[in-house]
Design a protein around this motif. Structure first.
Motif: not given
Length: 530
Positions: A293-318
């Motif tokens: 999944l290294r080609s992905v450098d941006i996730i644009y999320s909309g439609g509902a709030p996204l918790d900080k912990s989820v953002i930290k986890e996925i940015e750590k993973r990728l």
């Protein structure tokens, strides 16, 4: 974008540097823009492998528009589209607009009753159906006397249903459509998400859509993958905006985890336009590590709030990834605030976008609030819709013409906004107001929790008790008491899960990722009767 205009403290203005064509028809505007990219790939259906170029989109839109005019479609008519995601959805929408008609999109996943409710709001004269939607709903729809003609994507052997392929074969001339003006006419009728009640029909004008096409492009020159249904605002506006700027869009008709990850790897997708549940899944999924999944450098999320912990986890993973959030609505033809790569503050939903004037007001006094003070978001501007069908504007607009969103947010000293929750969804426990989204963010930190939704359970003594619905991770062993204790250690006493925890197989959501709390309430009622 800048925080406040002189003499108007607490009001935020997005820049309004838009240009409008003289014909003021979004369908024609779209075609004029994409003529610059005729040889490029525009749409790829990752489920079937079907590819469509920008040139093919132009050819189909012009021909279908010409066929519709021959069949009597004209200014003032309303054309409905009921289909899962496929390229013909977009070409049918644009063709109907070029023919002078307005368009409404109805979710093909609706039950018969829900579809009848939506169709009765707008009373379309013509309707496009996918084969799947036709099999599911045609017997219901033929009872509606206001529908005069049906069109089906693909071939048709059914009597009385006209094939889309036949419409697209008839050669038409693009110049035949420039006399159709859309200055203040309704281009689209989009349905509100229906998270708290039955959907309402929002009237979006040609001017709204043309302005929205010129708003900031959050990931220029990057291919994008979307799963959001094109029948909702997030799915439709993000797809149209990407295409009108010449970007390739990969789409799926429905979510299947392995197919989604395979599509990213196969097409080397650079950006994802997804709802929060998919970001949560990617942060927790055991399958993610099996794909490149290294080609992905941006996730644009909309439609509902996204918790900080989820953002930290996925940015750590990728590590190459940046998660950007936006906040918008059907009523504003898309985004209200948006993060950019250059202007990013973790946990925020960004700053006010072009075409928007925004204020945060006290729920009771309606006084404009300052930094750090949570209140209701109210918006105005060139992208603001023209009201709901059959509803007086006074029910939803304030005395200054601002639309009352019903969303609770605050902003900081630098003009970054932070969403809290829906006004109607706040839980009232004694004298306290509890945000379901905040508790859901805490629940998602638990390693055994895959997904969660929170509502208030009615209580005669306290008002409402915070109650959680939880989806366990596969193979996880966790009890109701484990979850309650975990949350209690993370939140204030009035935010604890005093209504308990219900384990479920999935959390009901709209296509754009918003939790259907009214469905959770129905589930709670049904449980209490057992």
């Amino acid at each position: 974008m800048f925080p406040a205009a002189k003499g108007a403290p607490g009001i935020f203005y997005g820049k309004h540097n838009f240009s409008f064509p003289t014909h003021m028809n979004y369908g024609i505007y779209f075609i004029e823009r994409i003529l610059n990219f005729k040889e490029k790939r525009a749409l790829i259906n990752a489920s079937t492998g079907e590819e469509v170029t920008f040139g093919q989109i132009v050819y189909e839109v012009v021909n279908v528009a010409g066929s519709l005019v021959e069949l009597g479609v004209s200014k003032g008519d309303l054309v409905a589209v009921v289909s899962e995601n496929r390229s013909e959805v977009l070409t049918a929408i644009l063709a109907a607009m070029c023919a002078g008609a307005s368009v409404t999109l109805i979710n093909s996943a609706y039950t018969g009753g829900e579809l009848l409710h939506a169709a009765t709001i707008t009373k379309p004269k013509y309707m496009f159906l996918s084969p799947t939607a036709s099999d599911k709903h045609h017997k219901t729809l033929i009872k509606l006397t206001f529908l005069s003609k049906f069109f089906i994507f693909g071939d048709s052997s059914s009597k009385g249903i006209i094939s889309y392929k036949d419409l697209a074969k008839k050669e038409a001339n693009f110049t035949n459509f420039v006399d159709y003006y859309g200055r203040v006419e309704v281009a689209l009728v989009l349905y509100s998400s229906g998270t708290t009640g039955p959907p309402k029909g929002a009237k979006v004008t040609h001017a709204n859509l043309i302005a929205a096409a010129q708003q900031h492009d959050f990931c220029p020159d990057k291919s994008a993958l979307t799963l959001a249904p094109m029948c909702n605002t997030f799915g439709l506006t993000t797809t149209l905006k990407a295409l009108v700027n010449g970007k390739m869009v990969i789409h799926l008709s429905r979510f299947k985890e392995e197919q989604f990850l395979e599509a990213i790897q196969k097409y080397k997708v650079q950006s994802l336009m997804v709802a929060p549940p998919l970001v949560v899944l990617m942060s927790k999924s055991l399958l993610v590590d099996n794909y490149d999944l290294r080609s992905v450098d941006i996730i644009y999320s909309g439609g509902a709030p996204l918790d900080k912990s989820v953002i930290k986890e996925i940015e750590k993973r990728l590590p190459n990834l940046r998660v950007l959030q936006g906040y918008g609505s059907t009523e504003t033809t898309g985004p209200i605030t948006e993060e950019t790569v250059a202007d990013h503050r973790q946990g925020s939903i960004g700053k006010v976008v072009q075409g928007i004037v925004m204020k945060v007001v006290d729920i009771e006094s309606r006084k404009i609030l300052g930094p750090g003070e949570p209140g209701e978001v109210c918006v105005n501007g060139v992208v603001l819709f023209d009201g709901y069908i059959g509803k007086p504007k006074s029910d939803y607009f304030d005395d200054d013409g601002f639309y009352r969103t019903g969303d609770i947010a605050y902003y900081d000293q630098d003009g970054y906004f932070f969403i809290i929750d829906r006004l109607k969804e706040l839980i009232k426990y004694k004298a306290w107001q509890v945000s379901p989204a905040e508790i859901e963010g805490v629940l998602l930190k638990h390693p055994a929790v895959k997904d969660a939704g929170v509502i208030g359970a009615p209580d005669p003594l306290t008002g409402e008790l915070p109650t959680a619905f939880v989806v366990k991770q596969r193979g996880a062993e966790v009890t109701e008491n484990d979850i309650i204790e975990f949350v209690s250690l993370e939140v204030s006493p009035w935010k604890r899960l005093r209504g308990g925890v219900r384990f479920v197989s999935e959390i009901p959501k709209t296509g754009s990722g918003k939790i259907l709390r009214r469905v959770l309430r129905d589930m709670l009622k049904a449980k209490s009767k057992i």
